[in-house]
Design a protein around this motif. Structure first.
Motif, short mmCIF file in Angstrom:
data_model
loop_
_atom_site.label_atom_id
_atom_site.label_comp_id
_atom_site.label_asym_id
_atom_site.label_seq_id
_atom_site.Cartn_x
_atom_site.Cartn_y
_atom_site.Cartn_z
N VAL A 43 0.92 -1.17 0.00
CA VAL A 43 0.02 0.07 0.03
C VAL A 43 0.83 1.46 0.07
CG1 VAL A 43 -1.99 1.26 0.98
CG2 VAL A 43 -1.73 -1.37 1.32
N ASN A 44 2.04 1.19 0.42
CA ASN A 44 2.93 2.42 0.14
C ASN A 44 3.23 2.62 -1.57
OD1 ASN A 44 3.29 2.31 2.93
ND2 ASN A 44 5.40 1.82 2.79
N GLY A 45 3.28 3.77 -1.64
CA GLY A 45 3.79 4.66 -2.87
C GLY A 45 5.21 4.40 -3.17
N CYS A 46 5.59 4.26 -4.66
CA CYS A 46 7.03 4.44 -5.05
C CYS A 46 6.97 5.07 -6.58
CB CYS A 46 7.62 3.04 -5.10
SG CYS A 46 6.86 1.99 -6.18
N VAL A 47 8.13 5.49 -6.83
CA VAL A 47 8.20 6.26 -8.06
C VAL A 47 9.10 5.15 -9.03
CG1 VAL A 47 9.40 8.24 -9.07
CG2 VAL A 47 8.13 8.36 -6.94
N TRP A 48 8.58 5.15 -10.07
CA TRP A 48 9.41 4.12 -11.22
C TRP A 48 10.08 5.24 -11.94
CZ3 TRP A 48 6.55 -0.29 -13.39
CH2 TRP A 48 6.03 -1.38 -12.54
N HIS A 49 11.52 5.41 -12.09
CA HIS A 49 11.95 6.35 -13.05
C HIS A 49 12.29 5.71 -14.16
CE1 HIS A 49 12.67 9.45 -9.86
NE2 HIS A 49 12.73 8.50 -9.23
N LEU A 50 11.61 5.97 -15.12
CA LEU A 50 11.52 5.46 -16.35
C LEU A 50 12.63 6.69 -17.51
CD1 LEU A 50 8.01 4.27 -16.62
CD2 LEU A 50 9.92 2.96 -15.89
N ARG A 51 12.58 6.01 -18.72
CA ARG A 51 13.56 6.85 -19.69
C ARG A 51 12.74 8.07 -20.02
NH1 ARG A 51 13.95 6.08 -25.93
NH2 ARG A 51 11.66 5.58 -25.43
N ALA A 52 11.33 8.25 -20.25
CA ALA A 52 10.72 9.31 -20.60
C ALA A 52 10.36 10.15 -19.53
CB ALA A 52 9.37 9.07 -21.45
N ALA A 53 9.88 9.59 -18.36
CA ALA A 53 9.34 10.36 -17.44
C ALA A 53 9.05 9.35 -16.16
CB ALA A 53 8.08 11.14 -17.82
N PRO A 54 9.13 9.87 -14.86
CA PRO A 54 8.81 9.14 -13.66
C PRO A 54 7.28 8.56 -13.82
CG PRO A 54 9.14 11.23 -12.96
CD PRO A 54 9.19 11.34 -14.57
N ALA A 55 7.02 7.44 -13.01
CA ALA A 55 5.50 6.95 -12.75
C ALA A 55 5.33 6.73 -11.40
CB ALA A 55 5.38 5.85 -13.80
N LEU A 56 4.27 7.15 -10.91
CA LEU A 56 4.05 7.07 -9.58
C LEU A 56 3.17 5.42 -9.66
CD1 LEU A 56 2.53 10.25 -8.38
CD2 LEU A 56 4.75 9.32 -7.85
N ALA A 57 3.56 4.78 -8.43
CA ALA A 57 3.05 3.31 -8.34
C ALA A 57 2.78 3.02 -6.96
CB ALA A 57 4.09 2.36 -8.87
N ARG A 58 1.53 2.00 -6.68
CA ARG A 58 1.23 1.77 -5.29
C ARG A 58 1.70 0.16 -5.15
NH1 ARG A 58 -4.39 2.32 -3.85
NH2 ARG A 58 -4.63 0.32 -5.05
N VAL A 59 2.47 -0.40 -4.37
CA VAL A 59 2.73 -1.48 -4.22
C VAL A 59 1.39 -2.28 -3.41
CG1 VAL A 59 4.15 -3.33 -2.63
CG2 VAL A 59 5.13 -1.12 -3.58
N GLU A 60 0.92 -3.23 -4.12
CA GLU A 60 -0.25 -3.88 -3.75
C GLU A 60 -0.12 -5.11 -2.96
OE1 GLU A 60 -3.47 -4.32 -6.71
OE2 GLU A 60 -3.51 -1.91 -6.58
N SER A 61 1.06 -5.76 -3.63
CA SER A 61 1.40 -7.23 -3.10
C SER A 61 2.83 -7.21 -3.24
CB SER A 61 0.60 -8.37 -3.51
OG SER A 61 0.91 -8.47 -4.76
N LYS A 62 3.61 -8.23 -2.48
CA LYS A 62 5.06 -8.40 -2.86
C LYS A 62 5.26 -10.19 -2.39
CE LYS A 62 6.99 -6.68 1.60
NZ LYS A 62 8.16 -5.92 1.95
N GLU A 63 6.32 -10.46 -2.91
CA GLU A 63 6.75 -12.00 -2.49
C GLU A 63 8.12 -11.85 -1.74
OE1 GLU A 63 7.28 -14.69 -5.79
OE2 GLU A 63 5.50 -14.00 -6.76
N ASP A 64 8.23 -12.34 -0.58
CA ASP A 64 9.31 -12.34 0.00
C ASP A 64 10.20 -13.58 -0.15
OD1 ASP A 64 8.75 -10.08 1.88
OD2 ASP A 64 7.55 -11.44 3.13
N VAL A 65 11.34 -13.27 -0.71
CA VAL A 65 12.36 -14.27 -1.28
C VAL A 65 13.32 -14.47 -0.02
CG1 VAL A 65 13.92 -14.76 -2.86
CG2 VAL A 65 11.78 -13.72 -3.63
N ASP A 66 13.71 -15.69 0.22
CA ASP A 66 14.87 -16.26 1.27
C ASP A 66 15.90 -15.79 0.75
OD1 ASP A 66 12.74 -16.54 3.07
OD2 ASP A 66 12.75 -18.66 2.49
#
Length: 66
Positions: A43-66
């Motif tokens: 549910v936290n936000g993050c910013v993807w810095h891409l070639r053309a422009a940044p994009a805002l995104a929200r983390v809805e789920s993630k996998e924990d990798v050992d």
């Protein structure tokens, strides 16, 4: 000649050059670079810095990798 080669090597490491090659850089909203999924919470936000422009995104789920 050597100076030119060193300059080209540095240019490859430039974050903008990394984006030009099709990669993205993910940062938290406060600007700190995300290096691991463990650094973000759902549910936290993050910013993807891409070639053309940044994009805002929200983390809805993630996998924990050992």
């Amino acid at each position: 000649m050597r100076l030119r080669r060193l300059g080209a090597n540095l240019e490859h490491l430039n974050p903008r050059s990394v984006l030009e090659r099709g990669y993205s850089i993910v940062a938290k909203v406060d600007g700190r670079i995300v290096r691991s999924a463990a650094e973000v919470q759902t549910v936290n936000g993050c910013v993807w810095h891409l070639r053309a422009a940044p994009a805002l995104a929200r983390v809805e789920s993630k996998e924990d990798v050992d």
